[in-house]
Design a protein around this motif. Structure first.
Motif, PDB file in Angstrom:
ATOM      1  N   GLY A  12       0.817  -1.211   0.000  1.00 51.04           N
ATOM      2  CA  GLY A  12       0.000   0.000   0.000  1.00 51.04           C
ATOM      3  C   GLY A  12       0.850   1.258   0.000  1.00 51.04           C
ATOM      4  N   ARG A  13       0.344   2.266   0.718  1.00 49.59           N
ATOM      5  CA  ARG A  13       0.982   3.582   0.723  1.00 49.59           C
ATOM      6  C   ARG A  13       2.441   3.513   1.216  1.00 49.59           C
ATOM      7  NH1 ARG A  13      -2.297   8.235   3.764  1.00 49.59           N
ATOM      8  NH2 ARG A  13      -3.058   6.363   4.787  1.00 49.59           N
ATOM      9  N   ILE A  14       2.680   2.694   2.248  1.00 49.74           N
ATOM     10  CA  ILE A  14       4.041   2.575   2.790  1.00 49.74           C
ATOM     11  C   ILE A  14       4.970   1.953   1.748  1.00 49.74           C
ATOM     12  CG2 ILE A  14       5.440   1.354   4.529  1.00 49.74           C
ATOM     13  CD1 ILE A  14       3.282   1.918   6.572  1.00 49.74           C
ATOM     14  N   SER A 117     -12.907   1.324  15.936  1.00 48.99           N
ATOM     15  CA  SER A 117     -11.525   1.424  15.478  1.00 48.99           C
ATOM     16  C   SER A 117     -11.009   0.075  15.030  1.00 48.99           C
ATOM     17  CB  SER A 117     -10.622   1.941  16.604  1.00 48.99           C
ATOM     18  OG  SER A 117      -9.336   2.208  16.104  1.00 48.99           O
ATOM     19  N   LYS A 118      -9.982   0.111  14.155  1.00 48.56           N
ATOM     20  CA  LYS A 118      -9.244  -1.145  13.953  1.00 48.56           C
ATOM     21  C   LYS A 118      -8.099  -1.214  14.964  1.00 48.56           C
ATOM     22  CE  LYS A 118      -6.487   0.429   9.971  1.00 48.56           C
ATOM     23  NZ  LYS A 118      -6.365   0.297   8.521  1.00 48.56           N
ATOM     24  N   PHE A 119      -7.848  -0.091  15.664  1.00 48.07           N
ATOM     25  CA  PHE A 119      -6.772  -0.061  16.673  1.00 48.07           C
ATOM     26  C   PHE A 119      -7.390  -0.266  18.060  1.00 48.07           C
ATOM     27  CE2 PHE A 119      -5.560   2.787  13.161  1.00 48.07           C
ATOM     28  CZ  PHE A 119      -4.404   2.151  12.740  1.00 48.07           C
ATOM     29  N   TYR A 140     -12.681  -3.062  10.451  1.00 46.50           N
ATOM     30  CA  TYR A 140     -11.514  -3.385   9.631  1.00 46.50           C
ATOM     31  C   TYR A 140     -11.213  -2.302   8.594  1.00 46.50           C
ATOM     32  CZ  TYR A 140     -11.650  -7.848  11.938  1.00 46.50           C
ATOM     33  OH  TYR A 140     -11.632  -8.814  12.910  1.00 46.50           O
ATOM     34  N   GLY A 141     -12.065  -1.269   8.497  1.00 41.12           N
ATOM     35  CA  GLY A 141     -11.816  -0.185   7.547  1.00 41.12           C
ATOM     36  C   GLY A 141     -12.988   0.784   7.589  1.00 41.12           C
ATOM     37  N   ALA A 142     -12.877   1.863   6.825  1.00 44.99           N
ATOM     38  CA  ALA A 142     -13.947   2.876   6.706  1.00 44.99           C
ATOM     39  C   ALA A 142     -14.502   3.260   8.079  1.00 44.99           C
ATOM     40  CB  ALA A 142     -15.056   2.383   5.789  1.00 44.99           C
ATOM     41  N   MET A 143     -13.583   3.518   9.021  1.00 43.71           N
ATOM     42  CA  MET A 143     -13.998   3.875  10.386  1.00 43.71           C
ATOM     43  C   MET A 143     -14.908   5.105  10.417  1.00 43.71           C
ATOM     44  SD  MET A 143     -11.407   1.805  11.158  1.00 43.71           S
ATOM     45  CE  MET A 143      -9.831   2.622  11.044  1.00 43.71           C
ATOM     46  N   GLU A 144     -14.659   6.032   9.445  1.00 45.82           N
ATOM     47  CA  GLU A 144     -15.406   7.296   9.434  1.00 45.82           C
ATOM     48  C   GLU A 144     -16.912   7.076   9.314  1.00 45.82           C
ATOM     49  OE1 GLU A 144     -12.900   6.567   7.410  1.00 45.82           O
ATOM     50  OE2 GLU A 144     -11.265   7.922   7.975  1.00 45.82           O
ATOM     51  N   LEU A 145     -17.298   5.915   8.772  1.00 41.84           N
ATOM     52  CA  LEU A 145     -18.718   5.638   8.597  1.00 41.84           C
ATOM     53  C   LEU A 145     -19.419   5.396   9.935  1.00 41.84           C
ATOM     54  CD1 LEU A 145     -20.762   5.290   6.314  1.00 41.84           C
ATOM     55  CD2 LEU A 145     -20.137   2.862   6.192  1.00 41.84           C
ATOM     56  N   VAL A 156     -11.067   5.970  16.536  1.00 39.09           N
ATOM     57  CA  VAL A 156      -9.617   6.158  16.656  1.00 39.09           C
ATOM     58  C   VAL A 156      -9.049   5.731  15.321  1.00 39.09           C
ATOM     59  CG1 VAL A 156      -7.503   5.301  17.734  1.00 39.09           C
ATOM     60  CG2 VAL A 156      -9.492   5.852  19.151  1.00 39.09           C
ATOM     61  N   ASP A 157      -8.360   6.669  14.639  1.00 39.93           N
ATOM     62  CA  ASP A 157      -7.886   6.359  13.282  1.00 39.93           C
ATOM     63  C   ASP A 157      -6.661   7.202  12.954  1.00 39.93           C
ATOM     64  OD1 ASP A 157      -7.817   5.130  10.834  1.00 39.93           O
ATOM     65  OD2 ASP A 157      -9.532   6.211   9.980  1.00 39.93           O
ATOM     66  N   ILE A 158      -6.051   6.826  11.840  1.00 39.24           N
ATOM     67  CA  ILE A 158      -4.941   7.575  11.264  1.00 39.24           C
ATOM     68  C   ILE A 158      -5.486   8.829  10.585  1.00 39.24           C
ATOM     69  CG2 ILE A 158      -3.348   7.484   9.297  1.00 39.24           C
ATOM     70  CD1 ILE A 158      -2.491   5.882  11.765  1.00 39.24           C
ATOM     71  N   VAL A 159      -4.858   9.981  10.846  1.00 47.73           N
ATOM     72  CA  VAL A 159      -5.211  11.213  10.136  1.00 47.73           C
ATOM     73  C   VAL A 159      -3.954  11.709   9.424  1.00 47.73           C
ATOM     74  CG1 VAL A 159      -6.066  13.576  10.347  1.00 47.73           C
ATOM     75  CG2 VAL A 159      -6.931  11.800  11.893  1.00 47.73           C
ATOM     76  N   ASP A 160      -4.087  11.919   8.114  1.00 48.81           N
ATOM     77  CA  ASP A 160      -2.954  12.435   7.346  1.00 48.81           C
ATOM     78  C   ASP A 160      -3.295  13.872   6.940  1.00 48.81           C
ATOM     79  OD1 ASP A 160      -0.800  12.881   5.739  1.00 48.81           O
ATOM     80  OD2 ASP A 160      -1.341  11.449   4.180  1.00 48.81           O
ATOM     81  N   THR A 161      -4.004  14.034   5.827  1.00 49.38           N
ATOM     82  CA  THR A 161      -4.402  15.383   5.409  1.00 49.38           C
ATOM     83  C   THR A 161      -5.634  15.871   6.174  1.00 49.38           C
ATOM     84  OG1 THR A 161      -5.848  14.456   3.721  1.00 49.38           O
ATOM     85  CG2 THR A 161      -3.586  14.963   3.046  1.00 49.38           C
ATOM     86  N   GLY A 162      -6.408  14.952   6.747  1.00 48.79           N
ATOM     87  CA  GLY A 162      -7.667  15.316   7.406  1.00 48.79           C
ATOM     88  C   GLY A 162      -8.826  15.371   6.423  1.00 48.79           C
ATOM     89  N   ASN A 163      -8.547  15.109   5.137  1.00 48.13           N
ATOM     90  CA  ASN A 163      -9.597  15.230   4.107  1.00 48.13           C
ATOM     91  C   ASN A 163     -10.737  14.245   4.315  1.00 48.13           C
ATOM     92  OD1 ASN A 163      -8.263  17.265   2.838  1.00 48.13           O
ATOM     93  ND2 ASN A 163      -7.275  15.968   1.295  1.00 48.13           N
ATOM     94  N   THR A 164     -10.409  13.007   4.731  1.00 47.09           N
ATOM     95  CA  THR A 164     -11.460  11.989   4.879  1.00 47.09           C
ATOM     96  C   THR A 164     -12.420  12.397   5.989  1.00 47.09           C
ATOM     97  OG1 THR A 164      -9.795  10.365   4.253  1.00 47.09           O
ATOM     98  CG2 THR A 164     -11.877   9.504   5.059  1.00 47.09           C
ATOM     99  N   LEU A 165     -11.870  12.891   7.113  1.00 46.26           N
ATOM    100  CA  LEU A 165     -12.741  13.334   8.213  1.00 46.26           C
ATOM    101  C   LEU A 165     -13.611  14.495   7.754  1.00 46.26           C
ATOM    102  CD1 LEU A 165     -10.383  13.224  11.344  1.00 46.26           C
ATOM    103  CD2 LEU A 165     -12.314  11.701  10.818  1.00 46.26           C
TER     104      LEU A 165
END
Ligand code: PRP
Length: 218
Positions: A12-14, A117-119, A140-145, A156-165
């Motif tokens: 993936g991204r990494i 969360s997945k965490f 397992y994904g799409a926590m924002e839903l 509880v999730d990863i935030v990068d740009t904040g765009n998804t939130l």
């Protein structure tokens, strides 16, 4: 022939950001990973091969010695533990933050909070350290839903740009940890295969330094 060292990579991204580092360190896979369904690849270094895994499986492969070295997000180490692993190098790639998030300003009248969360381990530790009773719901994904569908009050999730939130009407609330991608090494392998592993760590450390210097001068 000496047994090859195995580096477990996170897909993936990494992975996208790891490949240029491997290239610069003389450890590039000899085939195009993106266009292949294979999972094990030789590299241009005769004694090093790479395997491609989900991030959550990288600590497991390295802990059990199935891989000697791993490239994995700090979030996975916080969630699944770093027992049996050394963490000699911050690769500085895929930086992001681990946050709680939800609808800011919404009054929470519940005595217990529902957190998706997945965490789940990180979430449990975080809310418990603040003395908040939290029912943790594993996703397992799409926590924002989850808050949108009233499955949970917060995530509880990863935030990068904040765009998804933002796109889903939510905001980051509390910072839990800064995350970046780490090199991990099996502790037993570090003793038995020290020289070969040290060579890989040093080659990647030089590459990370060069990338940081380029970043600071550009
Ligand atoms: C992660 C995370 C968020 C998003 C945050 O998901 O779970 O959904 O990235 O990034 P942003 O702040 O830049 O919008 P990812 O795309 O890695 O997929 P995942 O759900 O499989 O983790």
């Amino acid at each position: 022939m000496t047994q090859q060292l195995t580096i477990a990579l996170t897909k993936g991204r990494i992975l996208k950001q790891t490949l240029p580092l491997l290239q610069a360190a003389g450890l590039a896979p000899v085939e195009d990973i993106a266009s292949s369904r294979k999972l094990i690849f030789n590299t241009e270094h005769a004694n090093v091969r790479v395997v491609i895994l989900r991030g959550s499986d990288v600590p497991t492969y390295v802990r059990h010695g199935a891989a000697d070295i791993g490239v994995v997000g700090k979030d996975m180490l916080l969630e699944f533990g770093a027992e049996g692993l050394y963490e000699p190098l911050d690769l500085g790639i895929a930086p992001c933050r681990l946050m709680t998030a939800g609808f800011s300003g919404r009054e929470n009248t519940r005595t217990r909070i529902r957190v998706a969360s997945k965490f789940v381990n990180i979430a449990r530790r975080h809310y418990s350290s603040k003395g908040i009773q939290a029912d943790i719901i594993k996703l397992y994904g799409a926590m924002e839903l989850a808050p949108l569908m009233d499955l949970a009050d917060e995530i509880v999730d990863i935030v990068d740009t904040g765009n998804t939130l933002r796109a889903n009407g939510m905001s980051p609330l509390e910072h839990i940890a800064d995350i970046s991608t780490r090199l991990v090494v099996n502790k037993a392998a570090m003793r038995t295969r020290h020289d070969a592993i040290q060579e890989v760590i040093e080659a990647l450390a030089r590459t990370v330094d060069q990338a940081a210097n380029r970043g600071s001068t550009s």
